[in-house]
Design a protein around this motif. Structure first.
Motif, PDB file in Angstrom:
ATOM      1  N   ASP A 104     -24.581  20.472  86.909  1.00 38.63           N
ATOM      2  CA  ASP A 104     -25.365  20.545  85.670  1.00 38.63           C
ATOM      3  C   ASP A 104     -24.943  21.766  84.854  1.00 38.63           C
ATOM      4  O   ASP A 104     -24.980  22.902  85.337  1.00 38.63           O
ATOM      5  N   HIS A 105     -24.555  21.521  83.601  1.00 38.47           N
ATOM      6  CA  HIS A 105     -24.151  22.605  82.707  1.00 38.47           C
ATOM      7  C   HIS A 105     -25.029  22.664  81.456  1.00 38.47           C
ATOM      8  O   HIS A 105     -24.600  23.204  80.436  1.00 38.47           O
ATOM      9  N   CYS A 106     -26.238  22.137  81.531  1.00 33.43           N
ATOM     10  CA  CYS A 106     -27.134  22.182  80.366  1.00 33.43           C
ATOM     11  C   CYS A 106     -27.670  23.588  80.106  1.00 33.43           C
ATOM     12  O   CYS A 106     -27.945  23.952  78.965  1.00 33.43           O
ATOM     13  N   GLY A 107     -27.846  24.348  81.169  1.00 32.76           N
ATOM     14  CA  GLY A 107     -28.382  25.698  81.005  1.00 32.76           C
ATOM     15  C   GLY A 107     -29.754  25.683  80.363  1.00 32.76           C
ATOM     16  O   GLY A 107     -30.606  24.853  80.689  1.00 32.76           O
ATOM     17  N   SER A 108     -29.966  26.584  79.415  1.00 32.85           N
ATOM     18  CA  SER A 108     -31.263  26.684  78.743  1.00 32.85           C
ATOM     19  C   SER A 108     -31.340  25.823  77.485  1.00 32.85           C
ATOM     20  O   SER A 108     -32.363  25.808  76.802  1.00 32.85           O
ATOM     21  N   CYS A 109     -30.286  25.099  77.167  1.00 31.58           N
ATOM     22  CA  CYS A 109     -30.233  24.298  75.944  1.00 31.58           C
ATOM     23  C   CYS A 109     -31.251  23.154  75.984  1.00 31.58           C
ATOM     24  O   CYS A 109     -31.369  22.440  76.984  1.00 31.58           O
TER      25      CYS A 109
END
Length: 352
Positions: free
Chosen positions: A165-170
């Motif tokens: 998962d690379h969504c982070g805080s977005c």
């Protein structure tokens, strides 16, 4: 193309049951059917040993949200502006599956969104990407623009590393949703989703959500289009399906005039055709009601006598939004004496 194992999504059964229990699937009853096979590939086909997942890019060549400001035009989702992906992707999968079977003698089964297969979790497990906060698969190379298909095989293939998962805080995808369809990150409430409402939902679009539909007459790209990972989608553009330019920003007045034969001819070979003329024209009338253009009132009035009650009800709403009060009062008085459908009568009785 990536490979995973049939036991790679152990969290899927619980997540599916939670979504169904909360009713987030709306009236898509098919999601409740065969839920055990949907949650576990081994129940669908006990002989499966490996799952090959294929992703095909359909990244748009221009901003898919540009047409939303043209309120007298209908916006069609990017995926539906080209040949039906079921046909295109299934052909590619059958070719790959045939080679796989020929080389090792394995049995194979091909699936493209037509069987109880959870493509997105399997694709994430196979390493094609990860499920973003909008629940759609996101790829570091192709952004949010991927069609998915699966090959089940009896062959023992080495699995790939699952996606991270690379969504982070977005939260851009959640914030942009015009109908607030994401109750929590990674969860979609289909009952509020414009794509569901304009494609899958068979009845009148709920009044409280109609304004959010805007001029989207088939599907919605908002949560996909704002994904920051789309900036890398150029690399996969050579693999995308060819979009039809004649399906971009269509005049609402023209769409409102479509009868069944004209609808079928206009959208032949595209996913739009599967929705059917009545539901599509319902969407067009909601867009007309949202247009703010009195010039389109006549297009809505012309459908007050349509054979479909679904269309008539949407026409009433559009007329009520665009017509002067005196004109609306005269129409209401005349039509309520001859209308028999309860849903259409409810539209006439409702406040504009």
């Amino acid at each position: 193309m990536r490979v995973t194992t049939p036991d790679a999504i152990p969290q899927a059964p619980a997540q599916l049951e939670e979504a169904l229990a909360e009713g987030r699937h709306g009236d898509m009853a098919w999601m409740e059917q065969n839920r055990d096979r949907r949650a576990d590939p081994r129940v669908l086909w006990p002989q499966v040993r490996s799952v090959v997942m294929l992703g095909a890019s359909y990244a748009p060549a221009s901003d898919p949200l540009a047409s939303l400001s043209r309120r007298d035009r209908g916006s069609i989702s990017v995926y539906a502006r080209s040949r039906d992906y079921h046909d295109v992707l299934k052909g590619k999968l059958k070719l790959i599956a045939g080679r796989l079977a020929a080389s090792g003698g394995a049995d194979v089964k091909v699936f493209v969104d037509t069987a109880p297969v959870m493509e997105k979790p399997l694709a994430a497990a196979a390493g094609l990407g990860w499920q973003g906060k909008h629940s759609v698969l996101v790829s570091r190379e192709h952004g949010s623009w991927l069609f998915l298909g699966a090959i089940f095989t009896t062959a023992e293939l080495p699995p790939d590393t699952p996606g991270e998962d690379h969504c982070g805080s977005c939260t851009r995808c959640m914030a942009v949703c015009p109908t607030d369809a994401f109750p929590r990150p990674y969860q979609l409430d289909a009952r509020r989703c414009v794509s569901y409402l304009t494609i899958e939902h068979k009845g009148p679009i709920p009044r409280e959500l109609r304004a959010g539909v805007g001029n989207r007459v088939f599907g919605c790209d908002d949560c996909l289009a704002v994904c920051p990972w789309n900036k890398f989608a150029e690399a996969g553009r050579e693999a995308k399906l060819q979009a039809r330019e004649d399906l971009d920003a269509l005049p609402l007045a023209d769409l409102a005039r479509l009868d069944d034969a004209a609808f079928r001819a206009r959208f032949a070979g595209t996913p739009v055709k599967r929705t059917g003329r009545d539901r599509f024209v319902r969407n067009v009338l909601v867009a007309i009601g949202n247009s703010g253009s009195p010039d389109l009132a006549a297009s809505a009035e012309a459908l007050l006598d349509d054979a479909s009650a679904l269309v008539r009800g949407a026409a009433v709403w559009a007329v009520s939004r665009l017509s002067p009060p005196d004109r609306l009062s005269r129409l209401r008085a005349a039509r309520m004496t001859v209308e028999s459908d309860p849903d259409v009568l409810a539209e006439w009785s409702a406040e504009p």
